[in-house]
Motif scaffolding. Structure first.
Motif, short mmCIF file in Angstrom:
data_model
loop_
_atom_site.label_atom_id
_atom_site.label_comp_id
_atom_site.label_asym_id
_atom_site.label_seq_id
_atom_site.Cartn_x
_atom_site.Cartn_y
_atom_site.Cartn_z
N GLU A 34 4.31 -13.02 9.72
CA GLU A 34 4.55 -11.59 9.83
C GLU A 34 4.13 -10.87 8.56
N PHE A 35 3.71 -9.64 8.75
CA PHE A 35 3.33 -8.75 7.65
C PHE A 35 4.20 -7.51 7.74
N SER A 36 4.66 -7.04 6.58
CA SER A 36 5.43 -5.81 6.52
C SER A 36 4.92 -5.02 5.32
N GLY A 37 4.61 -3.74 5.55
CA GLY A 37 4.07 -2.96 4.45
C GLY A 37 3.79 -1.53 4.83
N THR A 38 2.81 -0.95 4.14
CA THR A 38 2.44 0.45 4.32
C THR A 38 0.93 0.57 4.44
N THR A 39 0.50 1.47 5.32
CA THR A 39 -0.91 1.84 5.41
C THR A 39 -1.01 3.32 5.07
N ILE A 40 -1.88 3.63 4.12
CA ILE A 40 -2.13 5.03 3.75
C ILE A 40 -3.55 5.38 4.14
N PHE A 41 -3.69 6.46 4.92
CA PHE A 41 -5.00 7.01 5.28
C PHE A 41 -5.18 8.26 4.42
N GLY A 42 -5.93 8.13 3.32
CA GLY A 42 -6.15 9.24 2.40
C GLY A 42 -7.57 9.76 2.50
N PRO A 43 -7.81 10.96 1.94
CA PRO A 43 -9.15 11.56 2.02
C PRO A 43 -10.21 10.68 1.36
N LEU A 44 -11.37 10.66 1.96
CA LEU A 44 -12.51 9.90 1.46
C LEU A 44 -13.60 10.88 1.04
N ASP A 45 -14.16 10.70 -0.14
CA ASP A 45 -15.25 11.57 -0.59
C ASP A 45 -16.36 11.59 0.45
N GLY A 47 -16.05 12.96 3.42
CA GLY A 47 -15.47 13.06 4.76
C GLY A 47 -14.95 11.74 5.26
N GLY A 48 -13.96 11.82 6.09
CA GLY A 48 -13.34 10.62 6.63
C GLY A 48 -12.09 10.26 5.86
N LEU A 49 -11.60 9.05 6.12
CA LEU A 49 -10.37 8.57 5.50
C LEU A 49 -10.56 7.18 4.91
N LEU A 50 -9.90 6.96 3.77
CA LEU A 50 -9.84 5.63 3.19
C LEU A 50 -8.52 5.02 3.62
N HIS A 51 -8.60 3.92 4.33
CA HIS A 51 -7.43 3.20 4.85
C HIS A 51 -7.10 2.10 3.85
N HIS A 52 -5.89 2.16 3.28
CA HIS A 52 -5.46 1.10 2.36
C HIS A 52 -4.11 0.58 2.84
N GLU A 53 -4.08 -0.71 3.14
CA GLU A 53 -2.87 -1.35 3.63
C GLU A 53 -2.39 -2.35 2.57
N SER A 54 -1.10 -2.33 2.28
CA SER A 54 -0.54 -3.30 1.33
C SER A 54 0.88 -3.65 1.74
N GLY A 55 1.26 -4.88 1.44
CA GLY A 55 2.60 -5.32 1.78
C GLY A 55 2.77 -6.80 1.53
N LEU A 56 3.69 -7.40 2.27
CA LEU A 56 4.02 -8.81 2.10
C LEU A 56 3.71 -9.55 3.40
N PRO A 63 5.94 -16.36 1.35
CA PRO A 63 5.59 -14.94 1.21
C PRO A 63 4.51 -14.74 0.14
N ARG A 64 3.56 -13.86 0.44
CA ARG A 64 2.54 -13.54 -0.57
C ARG A 64 2.08 -12.11 -0.37
N PRO A 65 1.71 -11.43 -1.46
CA PRO A 65 1.20 -10.06 -1.32
C PRO A 65 -0.12 -10.07 -0.55
N ALA A 66 -0.33 -9.02 0.25
CA ALA A 66 -1.56 -8.92 1.03
C ALA A 66 -1.99 -7.45 1.06
N GLU A 67 -3.31 -7.24 1.08
CA GLU A 67 -3.82 -5.89 1.20
C GLU A 67 -5.22 -5.92 1.79
N ARG A 68 -5.62 -4.77 2.34
CA ARG A 68 -6.98 -4.60 2.83
C ARG A 68 -7.32 -3.12 2.79
N THR A 69 -8.62 -2.87 2.72
CA THR A 69 -9.11 -1.49 2.67
C THR A 69 -10.26 -1.34 3.66
#
Length: 147
Positions: A34-45, A47-56, A63-69
């Motif tokens: 299982e993964f638990s965390g946050t995904t932020i969709f922020g503005p991308l230069d 146009g569009g959105l930069l999706h950054h996901e981070s959590g455990l 357990p280990r930290p995990a992220e993707r963009t």
């Protein structure tokens, strides 16, 4: 209200911060993580959105930290998104105008098939089914908008 919640513009809908809960099942080996965390969709230069996901991510009780963009770019037709990896390679399209979308992504000999379902203005869900010689997985993710 129907089973799906139509979204006129995917990028407008996704913008912001989302709480993420994901289960990962390996159907071949019977293991589950299982993964638990946050995904932020922020503005991308540009146009569009930069999706950054981070959590455990917990797999085999470790357990280990995990992220993707990812990059969510304006798609064609308007209101849709063109999802790409950070290096620019295509990942999948995303059209939420009906509240539901299915996308495929071939990866080597494996096929990723994603189903995206919008439940309401603050909740959506994705299920990725991965099949092939290297993988037999189901990744099920719930997203809830954070204030």
């Amino acid at each position: 209200m129907g089973e799906f919640w139509p979204v006129p513009d995917a990028l407008t809908y996704l913008a912001g911060s989302w709480r993420v809960e994901r289960t990962v099942r390996d159907l071949a080996g019977g293991e589950e993580g299982e993964f638990s965390g946050t995904t932020i969709f922020g503005p991308l230069d540009g146009g569009g959105l930069l999706h950054h996901e981070s959590g455990l991510f917990v797999w085999r009780e470790v357990p280990r930290p995990a992220e993707r963009t990812l990059r969510f770019l304006p798609g064609s037709p308007p209101g849709t998104a063109d999802v790409r990896f950070t290096d620019g390679r295509p990942f999948h399209d995303l059209d939420l105008t009906s509240g539901r979308h299915i996308a495929d992504h071939p990866c080597s000999a494996d096929l990723y098939r994603g189903e995206f379902t919008v439940r309401d203005e603050n909740h959506w869900h994705s299920v990725w089914r991965v099949r092939g010689p290297a993988k037999d997985l189901v990744l099920s993710t719930d997203y809830a908008r954070e204030d």
